[in-house]
Design a protein around this motif. Structure first.
Motif, short mmCIF file in Angstrom:
data_model
loop_
_atom_site.label_atom_id
_atom_site.label_comp_id
_atom_site.label_asym_id
_atom_site.label_seq_id
_atom_site.Cartn_x
_atom_site.Cartn_y
_atom_site.Cartn_z
N GLY A 1 -1.54 8.39 19.19
CA GLY A 1 -2.13 9.71 19.41
C GLY A 1 -2.35 10.01 20.89
N ASP A 2 -2.75 9.00 21.63
CA ASP A 2 -2.99 9.17 23.06
C ASP A 2 -1.70 9.33 23.87
OD1 ASP A 2 -5.69 8.93 22.59
OD2 ASP A 2 -5.85 6.88 23.37
N ASN A 3 -0.58 8.89 23.29
CA ASN A 3 0.67 8.85 24.04
C ASN A 3 1.77 9.69 23.38
OD1 ASN A 3 -0.01 6.87 26.21
ND2 ASN A 3 -0.53 5.67 24.40
N ASP A 4 1.37 10.82 22.78
CA ASP A 4 2.33 11.75 22.16
C ASP A 4 3.28 11.06 21.20
OD1 ASP A 4 1.25 13.92 23.60
OD2 ASP A 4 2.48 13.41 25.34
N GLU A 5 2.72 10.14 20.39
CA GLU A 5 3.46 9.40 19.35
C GLU A 5 4.54 8.48 19.93
OE1 GLU A 5 2.36 9.46 16.13
OE2 GLU A 5 0.81 10.70 17.03
N GLU A 6 4.45 8.18 21.22
CA GLU A 6 5.42 7.28 21.85
C GLU A 6 4.81 5.89 21.97
OE1 GLU A 6 8.03 6.81 25.94
OE2 GLU A 6 6.83 8.61 25.63
N LEU A 7 5.59 4.87 21.62
CA LEU A 7 5.16 3.49 21.76
C LEU A 7 5.36 3.05 23.21
CD1 LEU A 7 4.26 0.72 20.69
CD2 LEU A 7 6.66 0.29 20.11
N LEU A 8 4.27 2.75 23.88
CA LEU A 8 4.31 2.20 25.23
C LEU A 8 3.80 0.77 25.11
CD1 LEU A 8 2.84 5.28 27.12
CD2 LEU A 8 5.25 4.68 26.77
N LEU A 9 4.74 -0.15 25.00
CA LEU A 9 4.42 -1.52 24.61
C LEU A 9 3.43 -2.19 25.54
CD1 LEU A 9 4.96 -3.41 22.35
CD2 LEU A 9 6.96 -4.26 23.56
N ASP A 10 3.54 -1.96 26.85
CA ASP A 10 2.59 -2.61 27.76
C ASP A 10 1.16 -2.12 27.51
OD1 ASP A 10 3.50 -0.14 28.73
OD2 ASP A 10 3.09 -0.67 30.80
N LEU A 11 1.00 -0.84 27.25
CA LEU A 11 -0.34 -0.30 26.97
C LEU A 11 -0.85 -0.74 25.60
CD1 LEU A 11 -0.02 3.34 28.34
CD2 LEU A 11 -0.96 1.32 29.47
N LEU A 12 0.03 -0.75 24.60
CA LEU A 12 -0.38 -1.20 23.26
C LEU A 12 -0.79 -2.67 23.31
CD1 LEU A 12 -0.85 -0.71 20.28
CD2 LEU A 12 1.56 -1.26 19.89
N THR A 13 -0.06 -3.47 24.04
CA THR A 13 -0.40 -4.89 24.16
C THR A 13 -1.80 -5.06 24.75
OG1 THR A 13 1.93 -5.48 24.42
CG2 THR A 13 0.32 -7.10 25.16
N ALA A 14 -2.11 -4.27 25.78
CA ALA A 14 -3.45 -4.33 26.38
C ALA A 14 -4.51 -3.91 25.36
CB ALA A 14 -3.51 -3.45 27.62
N ASP A 15 -4.23 -2.85 24.59
CA ASP A 15 -5.16 -2.40 23.56
C ASP A 15 -5.39 -3.50 22.51
OD1 ASP A 15 -5.27 0.07 24.81
OD2 ASP A 15 -3.88 1.03 23.41
N LEU A 16 -4.31 -4.17 22.10
CA LEU A 16 -4.43 -5.22 21.09
C LEU A 16 -5.16 -6.44 21.62
CD1 LEU A 16 -0.91 -4.90 19.45
CD2 LEU A 16 -3.10 -4.17 18.49
N ARG A 17 -4.98 -6.74 22.90
CA ARG A 17 -5.73 -7.86 23.49
C ARG A 17 -7.22 -7.55 23.51
NH1 ARG A 17 -3.20 -11.95 27.24
NH2 ARG A 17 -5.41 -12.33 27.28
N ARG A 18 -7.57 -6.32 23.81
CA ARG A 18 -9.00 -5.93 23.78
C ARG A 18 -9.54 -6.05 22.35
NH1 ARG A 18 -7.39 -2.65 27.88
NH2 ARG A 18 -6.74 -0.92 26.58
N LEU A 19 -8.76 -5.61 21.38
CA LEU A 19 -9.18 -5.73 19.98
C LEU A 19 -9.40 -7.19 19.62
CD1 LEU A 19 -9.54 -4.57 17.07
CD2 LEU A 19 -7.07 -4.89 16.80
N GLU A 20 -8.51 -8.06 20.05
CA GLU A 20 -8.63 -9.48 19.75
C GLU A 20 -9.88 -10.06 20.39
OE1 GLU A 20 -8.65 -13.61 20.37
OE2 GLU A 20 -8.18 -12.27 22.02
N ARG A 21 -10.16 -9.70 21.64
CA ARG A 21 -11.35 -10.21 22.33
C ARG A 21 -12.62 -9.76 21.63
NH1 ARG A 21 -9.53 -8.27 27.69
NH2 ARG A 21 -7.71 -9.54 28.03
#
Length: 62
Positions: A28-48
């Protein structure tokens, strides 16, 4: 082996269902585009956060 974005997200959702809201927010934040580096950072925060919450819950529930 290379994965298309849709296939990657499908596998991620199957393997880590608790990441669904993070993935939806990312898209939603990225106009439905997968930006893998940003998603990876988001998932790392979720994991922490999940790890910290698990430790806190574990010590409270003993």
């Amino acid at each position: 082996m290379s994965l298309a974005a849709a296939e990657f997200l499908e596998r991620l959702r199957a393997l880590v269902p608790e990441a669904e809201s993070t993935v939806r927010e990312h898209l939603g934040d990225n106009d439905e585009e997968l930006l893998l580096d940003l998603l990876t950072a988001d998932l790392r925060r979720l994991e922490r956060v999940s790890h910290i919450w698990g430790e806190a819950c574990g010590s409270l529930c003993r």
